[in-house]
Design a protein around this motif. Structure first.
Motif, short mmCIF file in Angstrom:
data_model
loop_
_atom_site.label_atom_id
_atom_site.label_comp_id
_atom_site.label_asym_id
_atom_site.label_seq_id
_atom_site.Cartn_x
_atom_site.Cartn_y
_atom_site.Cartn_z
N TYR A 88 123.38 58.02 -1.82
CA TYR A 88 123.73 58.83 -0.64
C TYR A 88 125.04 58.33 -0.02
N ASN A 109 119.65 50.53 10.15
CA ASN A 109 118.66 51.32 9.41
C ASN A 109 119.17 51.84 8.06
N MET A 125 125.72 54.15 6.52
CA MET A 125 126.36 54.39 7.82
C MET A 125 127.75 53.77 7.89
N ARG A 130 130.26 55.87 5.57
CA ARG A 130 130.65 57.19 6.03
C ARG A 130 131.57 57.14 7.26
N GLU A 144 127.18 58.67 17.29
CA GLU A 144 125.99 59.26 16.69
C GLU A 144 124.82 58.47 17.25
N ARG A 193 110.78 58.88 5.73
CA ARG A 193 111.99 58.30 5.15
C ARG A 193 112.30 57.01 5.92
N THR A 243 114.75 56.41 11.21
CA THR A 243 115.92 57.24 10.94
C THR A 243 116.17 58.10 12.18
N CYS A 244 117.42 58.22 12.58
CA CYS A 244 117.72 58.96 13.82
C CYS A 244 117.28 60.42 13.75
N SER A 261 120.16 65.90 5.24
CA SER A 261 121.40 65.11 5.21
C SER A 261 122.17 65.33 3.91
#
Ligand code: SIN
Length: 490
Positions: free
Chosen positions: A113, A159, A164, A167, A260, A288, A293-294, A452
């Protein structure tokens, strides 16, 4: 699983500043531990303001040359980094699982990812177009060109220790910004390994700088960046409270921010939904990363007509999930990140029970596995006065609220300061269009729990922040627009 990798040189115990691996200026270090066992994995620099300043100095010095590179040269570097991330996927997945706790299969998924963002922004690097504005006066040419905003500070959460940070770094480097980064205290090892791979890919000294710090010194290190005029942008993923602090404290240097922040995602199941698909979608979205996860659903609203059937099917599937350390190949849920997380989840469940909820499955920490495990939990009879209605639980707990009408549930779903993700399941196409429009969220899943993607804009509204990551919009946050008016052309 011990801290041994195929490429042992990816285990880095120093900051990367100006292309050199260095200790914190004070010599201080702190321990990074495995949340599954509490065992210390490594010690890394406990960096303070002097290290943050050195990183910003390096990034500022590297900026003029880096921004002058051709976009395709920056793209080529990102492509090499992407290839190295994939080539070392097993080592990176292991590091992620060791320091963050997610099962190894999920660690591998995170590498894929995260890498997809690097690949995406390598492509986008060559597509930063400006505009030639239609002529307004004789002899004048007006254009809008996009320029890198400057030095970017990336502050990232625990997390997703890989996804994170890449990106944020990838779009910044793609457009010609240089970066100073501080990963979360709990998960610095993946970030340092990524920095090592970026060096292998040929990132010039100073273009990417990574410092690590404990929670307390990290605050001072970040304060240094907030006060530094040369740092033009902060990109942050984490809590709303910290996001607000960053916005306030960077006001004096008027930085651009992308934030975010926290979510409190509603997940709505209408009577006309495909029940199996809705259960599967909720399982995927909620469990997940063990619920950490947010965009995890936090409030699940099920319409009265299918409430009991939905609850029974969900409880059966959640109760069958295997919990265990990342070393267990069948584990689907790992440990929570730390004792504070277990304390919060337990508090939310106890408060819900106190207010009339009932446990269908789970409901307790799993002390027999270790200090940081919590059983996948399904609660029924959730109500608005419960803590879990207002706060993100960030753990494997699903509480089911019963609702009667679309109008009422949309109002309930929006009745939160947050607005990151929202999900709903229905087979009525008109309702699908209407509810997607009415939900106050930056990301909406319609009959889909896995939303996502590197190709999609990710980010929130309201107290969930602003700015977008991924997609063609993900570059905008790292660019400023310059208007050039050229006269005397006739
Ligand atoms: C997050 O939890 O902040 C990110 C989740 C995602 O990228 O899907």
């Amino acid at each position: 699983m011990t801290l041994s990798l195929v490429r042992c040189d990816l285990i880095r115990r120093q900051n990367l500043i100006n292309g050199k691996w260095t200790d914190a200026s004070t010599g201080g270090r702190y321990a990074v531990s495995n949340p599954a066992t509490g065992a210390v994995l490594a010690e890394v620099p406990d960096s303070g303001p002097a290290d943050a300043r050195a990183a910003a100095d390096a990034a500022y010095r590297a900026l003029p040359a880096w921004r002058e590179n051709l976009p395709r040269e920056r793209a080529a570097l990102l492509k090499r980094w992407h290839a190295l991330i994939l080539a070392n996927a097993d080592d990176l997945a292991k590091l992620i699982s060791l320091e963050q706790g997610k099962p190894l299969a999920e660690g591998r998924g995170e590498v894929a990812y995260g890498a997809s963002y690097v690949d995406w922004f390598a492509g986008e690097a060559t597509r930063v177009y400006g505009d030639l504005i239609p002529q307004q006066q004789p002899g004048k040419r007006m254009s809008a060109i996009k320029e890198p905003i400057g030095v970017v500070a990336a502050i990232t959460p625990w997390n997703f220790p890989l996804a994170m940070i890449v990106r944020k770094i990838a779009p910044a480097l793609a457009v010609g910004c240089t970066v100073v980064a501080k990963p979360a205290e709990d998960t610095p090892l993946t970030a340092l390994a990524l920095a090592a791979l970026a060096v292998d890919a040929g990132v010039p000294p100073g273009v990417l700088n990574v410092i690590t710090a404990s929670r307390s010194l990290g605050i001072d290190a970040v304060a240094q960046w907030l006060a530094d005029d040369r740092v033009r942008k902060i990109t942050f993923t984490g809590s709303t409270a910290v996001g607000m602090h960053l916005a306030r404290e960077s006001a004096d240097t008027l930085k651009k921010l992308s934030l975010e922040l926290g979510g409190n995602a509603p997940f709505i199941v209408f009577d006309d939904a495909d029940l199996d698909a809705a259960v599967a979608g909720l399982m995927a979205a909620k469990f997940r990363n063990g619920g950490q996860t947010c965009v995890c659903p936090n409030r699940v609203y099920v319409q009265a007509g299918i409430y009991d059937r939905f609850a029974a099917e969900l409880a059966e599937r959640a109760g069958a999930l295997k919990v265990g350390p990342a070393t267990d190949p069948v584990a689907q849920i790992g440990p929570m990140i730390n004792a504070r997380a277990i304390e919060k989840i337990t508090r939310h469940v106890e408060d819900a029970l106190h207010h009339g909820a009932q446990v269908l499955t789970g409901g307790k920490p799993l002390r027999q596995l270790g200090a940081h495990y919590f059983a996948p939990t399904v609660l029924v009879h959730a109500s608005e006065q419960m803590l879990l209605n207002r706060e993100e639980t960030f753990g494997p707990v699903i509480a089911l609220f019963r609702f009667e009408t679309e109008e009422h549930v949309v109002r309930q779903a929006n009745d939160t300061p947050f607005g990151l993700a929202a999900y709903f399941y229905t087979q009525d196409m008109r309702r699908a269009e209407r509810v997607a429009r009415r939900l106050e969220a930056g990301v909406v899943g319609v009959n889909e729990g896995a939303v996502s993607s590197e190709a999609a804009p990710f980010g929130g509204v309201k107290a969930s922040g602003y700015g977008r990551e991924g997609s063609k919009y993900g570059l905008d946050d790292f660019l400023s627009i310059k208007y050039v008016c050229q006269g005397g052309l006739d």
